[in-house]
Design an enzyme around this catalytic site. Structure first.
Site, PDB file in Angstrom:
ATOM      1  N   ASP A  92     -10.878   8.471  10.042  1.00  0.00           N
ATOM      2  CA  ASP A  92     -10.949   8.164   8.736  1.00  0.00           C
ATOM      3  C   ASP A  92     -11.409   6.625   8.800  1.00  0.00           C
ATOM      4  OD1 ASP A  92     -10.492   8.053   5.964  1.00  0.00           O
ATOM      5  OD2 ASP A  92      -8.281   7.332   6.007  1.00  0.00           O
TER       6      ASP A  92
ATOM      7  N   LYS B  73       5.414  -0.116   7.841  1.00  0.00           N
ATOM      8  CA  LYS B  73       5.076   1.215   7.270  1.00  0.00           C
ATOM      9  C   LYS B  73       6.222   2.199   7.433  1.00  0.00           C
ATOM     10  CE  LYS B  73       0.731   2.247   7.712  1.00  0.00           C
ATOM     11  NZ  LYS B  73      -0.495   2.503   7.901  1.00  0.00           N
TER      12      LYS B  73
ATOM     13  N   THR C 146       4.917   4.315   2.722  1.00  0.00           N
ATOM     14  CA  THR C 146       4.383   3.206   2.011  1.00  0.00           C
ATOM     15  C   THR C 146       4.615   1.801   3.028  1.00  0.00           C
ATOM     16  OG1 THR C 146       5.854   4.072   0.070  1.00  0.00           O
ATOM     17  CG2 THR C 146       5.408   1.811   0.040  1.00  0.00           C
TER      18      THR C 146
ATOM     19  N   GLY D 256       0.710  -1.195  -0.087  1.00  0.00           N
ATOM     20  CA  GLY D 256       0.063  -0.033   0.083  1.00  0.00           C
ATOM     21  C   GLY D 256       0.916   1.254   0.008  1.00  0.00           C
TER      22      GLY D 256
ATOM     23  N   GLY E  67      -0.227   9.156   1.678  1.00  0.00           N
ATOM     24  CA  GLY E  67       0.686  10.312   1.926  1.00  0.00           C
ATOM     25  C   GLY E  67       1.386  10.299   3.047  1.00  0.00           C
TER      26      GLY E  67
END
Ligand code: NAG
Ligand code: NAG
Ligand code: NAG
Ligand code: NAG
Length: 672
Positions: free
Chosen positions: A484, A388, A373, A367, A370
């Site tokens: 989110d 991450k 990665t 994935g 912003g």
């Protein structure tokens, strides 16, 4: 008579020779110990002066009192000399490591420091405070007959007379507090750059001292205990050590405070090995060590008392006010640090190289966003991880550590758990568990609701997600608002148990980027609560997550099915509030959502989910239930639920352009 005397003498000599032999064997043995805290090893440590082992097992060398000394030695002598022949002796290799913490009387003021010491005696009689560290006094300082070697950790900040005018340094001392080798306090990070830190920060600091007998090289590495430096701070050839070391030496710590300034000095754990084969002392796991427990009101008032006596009137009041301020600031700082440590310690701290190895040099991207990665990886124990790698952010390391700490509070069954982190130089990486079954949006797009097996599952998943959110909102010390919630951020584990992911990230990347990632989401705009776009709907809060949850549930049962929404999308409001669901509900047609053959139980569950979801997506945040209440409603009966009011809405024509409001409000990220 004579015979018995002979026997007695014989026994006596035998006894003598045995005792001599046993003594000589004990002299030959090497010393090796691991004290992860001193609770179970109290009898092996002898303390004098202000030093004591506290109930939680931490060794406190000095408390926060003025002009005190404290010493603590391993109670048995260690043998560090090897005799090559009658005239030549050499100091054996040894290795020691300890974790310490120094808490200043105020963030900018403390002293004097402590030493790790090799001494021919465990009693440092007549040793003075201040710069003598409870080790020497003005008469024996510099005397070659002292036979003392010490590593000094000098924390004195600011003004100090004599040669030591630079506080916060480390030195190698031979029979004197005048260090032969001295370095200011830095460690070498992954990029081989020096990073400075404060000995008196209150955080755990690790020191590793290795001496190699054959080469007479001593390495000293000192660093914030969570990190791993690339190379030692001091690497020195010290032939002088063989002049210092005697047959029997005691190893331990000494510390002192000053007549005007003071710090509490703690040793949290200690290991030592003199096996001679350059065997490094066993590492100490931070999670096993006791933390400093500053008692309420343990701050010594001697300093302020003195001020009151010396000064008068206004000056006194000003000093007192300042003193109290410092006291409270200090207390807050200390307790924050401690809290932060308690949550960070259970996490694994990875080297960049380890992360690289686990991800096969960052081979498999799962994935991008912003923030950076995400890569897939495998831990040596077989666990799968999602790694991450954050984009170079301008935020400093402290922010990163704080964020990881607040995220790590959320190790809950319905939250994707944090495994560890890597923080080396500019590299900031978060390691999560990897969930194999993908995310809820894949599940929804498979239109799973149309098969009977999944309908019950849907309800279970919805209740799981609700529990995860309830935990984020109410289960952590700091309320975490996700902001989110959408199907892509709900991952399913191998048992199809849902886990909420991606919380806490907005704060870690550039604000602008997080807003972009919030808006740059295909077809998920409907999950964002209206107040996120315009204050007219109320203020942004945890209730914004409740809205998103409602939309998520509607999505799960197919109510926001794209075809249906598009048919009905004659006005902007239908994105936020699926009008037609009400119509269907009124007409008793909700089972249309599910296909044809539906049992009563399934119908009831579906109706319950629709009603709860409609409560959640009330335009006014105050009309939405809390996540506590949502869980209650999910677990309760259908009869207990009222039909929520059908809202009358006035949506802005183009809500998405108002992103400036959003950027201001996103700073209301966590609520204390
Ligand atoms: C500091 O402590 C020593 C004993 O350790 C004592 O002799 C000396 O007077 C003290 N000094 C002050 C200023 O309290
Ligand atoms: C003792 O050993 C050292 C080196 O190991 C050597 O230089 C010295 O000559 C030896 N002395 C005696 C008396 O054997
Ligand atoms: C200094 O320390 C030595 C060794 O412990 C002791 O004999 C001497 O009395 C001390 N001197 C003073 C002035 O306390
Ligand atoms: C000291 O550090 C250097 C450089 O990292 C290393 O090569 C050496 O083996 C170390 N020596 C000891 C005694 O640990």
């Amino acid at each position: 008579m004579t015979q018995s005397m002979v026997t007695l003498l014989f026994v006596f000599f035998q006894f003598l020779s045995v005792s001599v032999r046993s003594q000589s064997t004990s002299m030959e043995t090497t010393t090796e110990f691991v004290f992860p805290g001193f609770k179970d090893y109290q009898s092996e440590i002898q303390t004098e002066g202000a030093a004591t082992i506290e109930p939680n097992g931490i060794l406190r060398l000095t408390d926060q009192k003025l002009n005190v000394t404290g010493t603590a030695f391993y109670n048995k002598p260690v043998r560090l000399l090897d005799h090559k022949n009658l005239t030549t002796k050499a100091v054996r290799s040894f290795s020691t490591s300890f974790v310490f913490s120094i808490i200043h009387s105020s963030p900018s003021n403390g002293g004097y420091g402590f030493t790790f010491t090799l001494s021919p005696t465990p009693h440092r009689l007549g040793a003075e405070s201040e710069k003598y560290f409870g080790l020497f006094n003005r008469t024996n300082d510099g005397d070659p007959n002292d036979h003392v070697f010490a590593v000094e950790f000098d924390t004195l900040q600011g003004f100090h007379d004599g040669v030591y005018n630079s506080g916060n340094h480390i030195g190698l001392d031979f029979n004197s507090v005048r260090s032969d080798f001295q370095e200011s306090v830095v460690y070498y990070n992954f990029d081989d750059q020096k990073e400075g830190f404060q000995l008196g920060s209150g955080e755990p600091i690790r020191a590793i001292l290795d001496y190699d007998g054959p080469t007479q090289m001593m390495n000293l590495t000192v660093f914030p205990a969570m990190l791993t430096p690339r190379k030692p701070l001091i690497s020195q050839h010290i032939p002088k050590l063989s002049e210092i070391v005697q047959e029997e030496m005691y190893i331990g710590f000494t510390a002192a405070t000053g007549r005007n300034i003071f710090s509490a000095h703690y040793v949290m754990g200690w290991t030592f090995s003199s096996r001679g084969d350059r065997q490094a002392a066993a590492p100490l796991a931070l999670s096993d060590l006791p933390l400093p427990q500053l008692k309420e009101g343990s701050l010594d008032n001697q300093a302020s008392t003195r001020n009151i006596l010396i000064a008068a009137g206004l000056i006194v009041s000003i000093l007192m006010v300042l003193g109290f301020l410092a006291f409270f600031i200090k207390k807050r700082k200390t307790s924050n640090t401690r809290k932060k440590l308690q949550v960070l310690i259970p996490l694994k701290h990875y080297h960049y190289n380890e992360v690289k190895r686990y991800t096969d040099s960052f081979a498999c991207v799962v994935g991008r966003g912003g923030f950076g990665t995400v890569y897939k990886g495998n831990l040596p124990d077989g666990r799968k991880i999602a790694v991450k790698v954050l984009k170079d952010s301008k935020s400093n390391g402290e922010d990163f550590i704080n964020e990881v700490a607040s995220m790590s509070q959320t190790s809950h069954v319905n939250i994707v758990s944090l495994v560890g982190f890597c923080y080396e130089g500019s590299k900031r990486i978060i390691v999560y568990e990897f969930l194999e079954n993908g995310s809820l949006d894949q599940f929804i797009s498979m239109n799973a609701a149309s098969t009977a097996e999944w309908r019950i599952r849907l309800y279970e998943i919805a209740l799981g997600v609700a529990r995860g959110l309830e935990y984020l909102h109410y289960g952590c010390k700091t309320r975490i608002v996700h902001f989110d919630i959408k199907p892509q951020n709900v991952l399913l584990d191998c048992n199809l148990c849902p886990k909420v992911s991606d919380f806490g990230l907005a704060k870690l990347c550039e604000k602008k980027e997080s807003i972009m990632s919030l808006l740059d989401t295909r077809g998920t705009i409907g999950y964002i609560a209206p107040e996120m776009f315009s204050r007219a709907y109320g203020s942004v809060s945890h209730k914004s997550d409740v809205y998103s949850y409602g939309m998520l549930v509607l999505g799960m049962i197919g109510a926001t099915n794209k075809d249906r929404v598009e048919k009905d999308a004659s006005n902007a409001s239908s994105i936020y509030f699926p009008d037609w669901i009400y119509k269907d509900l009124e007409n008793g047609k909700q089972c249309k959502l599910l296909g044809d053959e539906v049992t009563n139980e399934e119908e009831e569950i579906t109706k319950k989910m629709i009603l709860i979801a409609l409560w959640c997506i009330q335009p006014s945040p105050s009309n939405r239930p809390s996540m506590n209440r949502v869980v209650e409603m999910m677990e309760g009966t259908l009869d207990a639920l009222e039909v929520p009011p059908k809202p009358v809405l006035h949506f802005p024509a183009e809500p998405l352009q108002d992103s400036s409001t959003l950027s201001e409000e996103i700073t209301v990220y966590t609520e204390v």
